[in-house]
Design an enzyme around this catalytic site. Structure first.
Site, PDB file in Angstrom:
ATOM      1  N   SER A 295       0.824  -1.212   0.000  1.00  0.00           N
ATOM      2  CA  SER A 295       0.000   0.000   0.000  1.00  0.00           C
ATOM      3  C   SER A 295       0.856   1.259   0.000  1.00  0.00           C
ATOM      4  O   SER A 295       1.883   1.327   0.677  1.00  0.00           O
ATOM      5  CB  SER A 295      -0.943  -0.035   1.204  1.00  0.00           C
ATOM      6  N   LYS A 296       0.420   2.229  -0.777  1.00  0.00           N
ATOM      7  CA  LYS A 296       1.141   3.489  -0.932  1.00  0.00           C
ATOM      8  C   LYS A 296       1.292   4.188   0.433  1.00  0.00           C
ATOM      9  O   LYS A 296       2.305   4.790   0.734  1.00  0.00           O
ATOM     10  CB  LYS A 296       0.309   4.354  -1.884  1.00  0.00           C
ATOM     11  N   ARG A 297       0.246   4.062   1.232  1.00  0.00           N
ATOM     12  CA  ARG A 297       0.215   4.760   2.524  1.00  0.00           C
ATOM     13  C   ARG A 297       1.118   4.061   3.549  1.00  0.00           C
ATOM     14  O   ARG A 297       1.844   4.711   4.276  1.00  0.00           O
ATOM     15  CB  ARG A 297      -1.235   4.801   2.998  1.00  0.00           C
ATOM     16  N   LYS A 298       1.051   2.741   3.577  1.00  0.00           N
ATOM     17  CA  LYS A 298       1.750   2.026   4.656  1.00  0.00           C
ATOM     18  C   LYS A 298       3.172   1.595   4.312  1.00  0.00           C
ATOM     19  O   LYS A 298       3.982   1.397   5.204  1.00  0.00           O
ATOM     20  CB  LYS A 298       0.964   0.749   5.012  1.00  0.00           C
TER      21      LYS A 298
END
Ligand code: GLU
Length: 547
Positions: A295-298
């Site tokens: 994931s881009k966020r994590k």
């Protein structure tokens, strides 16, 4: 209803070529039957990630192992998400990993015969085809507002029906030509929709190059093909582009599999033979015992910039991705440890059908192995290219002295020798490892295990006898000669026999000198380090290290 007139009202552009013309403008490519034409078709959003590299590598390998062509097309139909410099960033990032395009956007190539390679510059082609579909009664205008569409969706959700614009919900399907003309004259915004000929009663057997046979339900949705600003949707644009750019194999993420029925129908109504499709599975990672999508966020490791900034060895990243792409690659590298990964027979059919597990530990391991195989010159070039982009001003100045760095690397990394250092996985670690060879980054910690008088006496006595012309054995004999002067045993056997008779032994003398010269209790061969530093700097360091 006169469809020709309707098409003229909806798409009045005067400068459109008839669709057939494009067959002549973009003729079939001259190629060997097996040669694949593949493309990377990113949206220029500025975020280039590991998934793009994974896909690009599959594209590039599929093309280049068959003597085909790999090109870059920019899918810039969404103006809002466009980021300046994104195209250059895609090219630069892929180039860093050794993946080069033969043709396409911003690629300087005599092969650029299928452009323009930016979708925004191909508007006329899409509009010509949309106009033809309207004339044929296979597309129509839709004036529904966002609110109306939302209301339909809510109704469908409440009734547990498939959402979308189809069947009786396709309100604008049967508008009269008078109504359409009036709405257009009134300046009402409209989109152009496909008039689907399909039915969800029918199934299609489809052969995916990776997933094998898949049965999908026929499309019955009247999908948008041209948006209200006249720009096409992905569905419509990619079908036209892949046909006229003569793509033979479309490799793309499995998130597109659900749109496949739409794409099959679009190719059919446009009169095109679809390319082969290969839907790649998403990159997953283990997180607390469960598998999940990167994931881009994590996960910072999803961004390609992460690898460049940390200074991963690019070929290690590529080789690691190859192990995920084709499961027999690893076995092949074990059999051919020195071969170029490009010699491996990559095959799209051998790609995994479900979730590809990305394992950073395994990548680190591969990076360490690859770095340990570099020659002196390669190691210098690799570290220097990281320093040029991400190093400090001091690092940059240090790397101007190539001869000195190469000498240091030969010693510290064991480059060129038998004892290769195998714990460096990133350029940054390598660069920090040689800091103590430069006076402006030498940051000693004088952590001696003996009292000040003993330390100072070792240092002073050694400084008196040190001669840079000494070879290793003379140098060591001198270190030994210091031992009795400070109450240490010169011979290890003496020390072992009667440790209580001595304050320490010859290796403690060497440790004091090592801390004095390098600021650390562990280092490569001290005699060689002093040789590299030279007499003046060595003596200077010895003097400064007294306590
Ligand atoms: N522009 C699409 C994307 O970035 C490309 C999909 C494809 O390769 O066809 O997801």
């Amino acid at each position: 209803m006169d469809m020709k007139k309707l098409a003229e009202i909806l798409i009045p552009d005067k400068d459109l070529l008839p669709p057939e013309e494009y067959e002549n403008i973009y003729p079939e490519r001259v190629r060997d039957g097996k040669a694949e034409v593949t493309r990377l078709a990113p949206s220029p959003t500025g975020f280039i990630h590991l998934g793009n590299l994974y896909s690009a590598l599959a594209d590039e390998r599929a093309a280049h192992t068959t003597g085909g062509t790999f090109y870059l097309r920019i899918e810039d139909t969404d103006e809002k998400r466009k980021v300046d410099g994104a195209v250059e960033s895609v090219i630069r990032s892929l180039k860093y990993f050794g993946i080069n395009f033969d043709e396409g956007a911003e690629i300087d190539s005599p092969l650029n015969n299928y452009g323009p390679y930016y979708q925004r510059q191909r508007a006329k082609i899409y509009r010509s085809f949309a106009k033809r579909l309207i004339e044929q009664g296979l597309a129509y205008p839709c004036f529904c507002t966002e609110d109306e569409l939302n209301a339909v969706r809510e109704e469908q959700t409440a009734e547990k029906l498939i959402t979308g614009y189809y069947g009786k919900y396709a309100k604008c399907r049967n508008l009269s030509s008078e109504q359409i003309e009036a709405d257009v004259k009134a300046g009402k915004p409209f989109v152009i929709r496909l008039k689907s000929q399909g039915s969800t009663e029918n199934k299609i057997l489809f052969r995916d190059a990776i997933k094998g046979e898949v049965t999908v339900t026929e499309n019955d949705q009247d999908v948008v093909i041209l948006k209200s600003d006249g720009i096409p949707t992905y569905h419509f644009a990619h079908a036209i582009d892949d046909h006229f750019m003569r793509t033979t194999l479309v490799i793309r993420g499995e998130e597109w599999l659900s749109s496949l029925p739409v794409h099959i129908e679009l190719h059919k109504v446009l009169g095109f033979k679809p390319p082969r499709y290969a839907h790649t599975c998403s990159l997953m990672k283990m997180d607390g015992g469960t598998k999940r999508k990167l994931s881009k966020r994590k996960d910072p490791e999803l961004s390609l910039d992460y690898y460049r900034k940390a200074g991963y060895f690019p070929k290690a990243v590529v080789k690691y991705l190859m192990t995920i792409l084709n499961s027999d690659f690893e076995e092949w590298t074990l059999k051919n440890p020195d071969a170029d990964y490009r010699d491996f027979k990559f095959r799209i059919e051998k790609m995994g059908k479900s979730g590809a597990l990305f394992d950073l530990d395994k990548l680190n391991d591969l990076s360490r192995t690859e770095i340990s195989k570099l020659s002196e010159r390669e190691c210098f070039e690799f570290l220097k290219s990281w320093v040029d982009e991400f190093g400090t001003e001091k690092d940059k100045a240090h790397f101007k002295d190539k001869d000195y760095i190469i000498k240091v690397l030969a010693l510290v990394m064991g480059v060129g020798g038998k004892k290769r250092r195998k714990d460096i996985e990133r350029a940054e670690q390598g660069v920090r490892l040689i800091d103590y060879f430069f006076d402006d980054t030498f940051a000693p910690v004088y952590n001696y295990r003996f009292d000040g008088q003993t330390v100072n006496s070792v240092i002073e006595n050694f400084a008196k006898v040190y001669d840079p012309a000494d070879d290793n054995s003379v140098w060591f004999a001198k270190v030994k000669s210091i031992a009795p002067l400070v109450g240490f045993a010169a011979e290890m056997s003496d020390y072992k026999a009667r440790p209580e008779d001595y304050k320490g032994n010859v290796s403690d003398v060497a440790e004091i000198l090592r801390i004095a010269i390098t600021g650390m209790p562990n280092s490569p061969d001290l005699c060689t380090i002093m040789g590299i530093l030279g007499k003046d700097r060595s003596v200077e360091r010895l003097n400064a290290a007294k306590i």
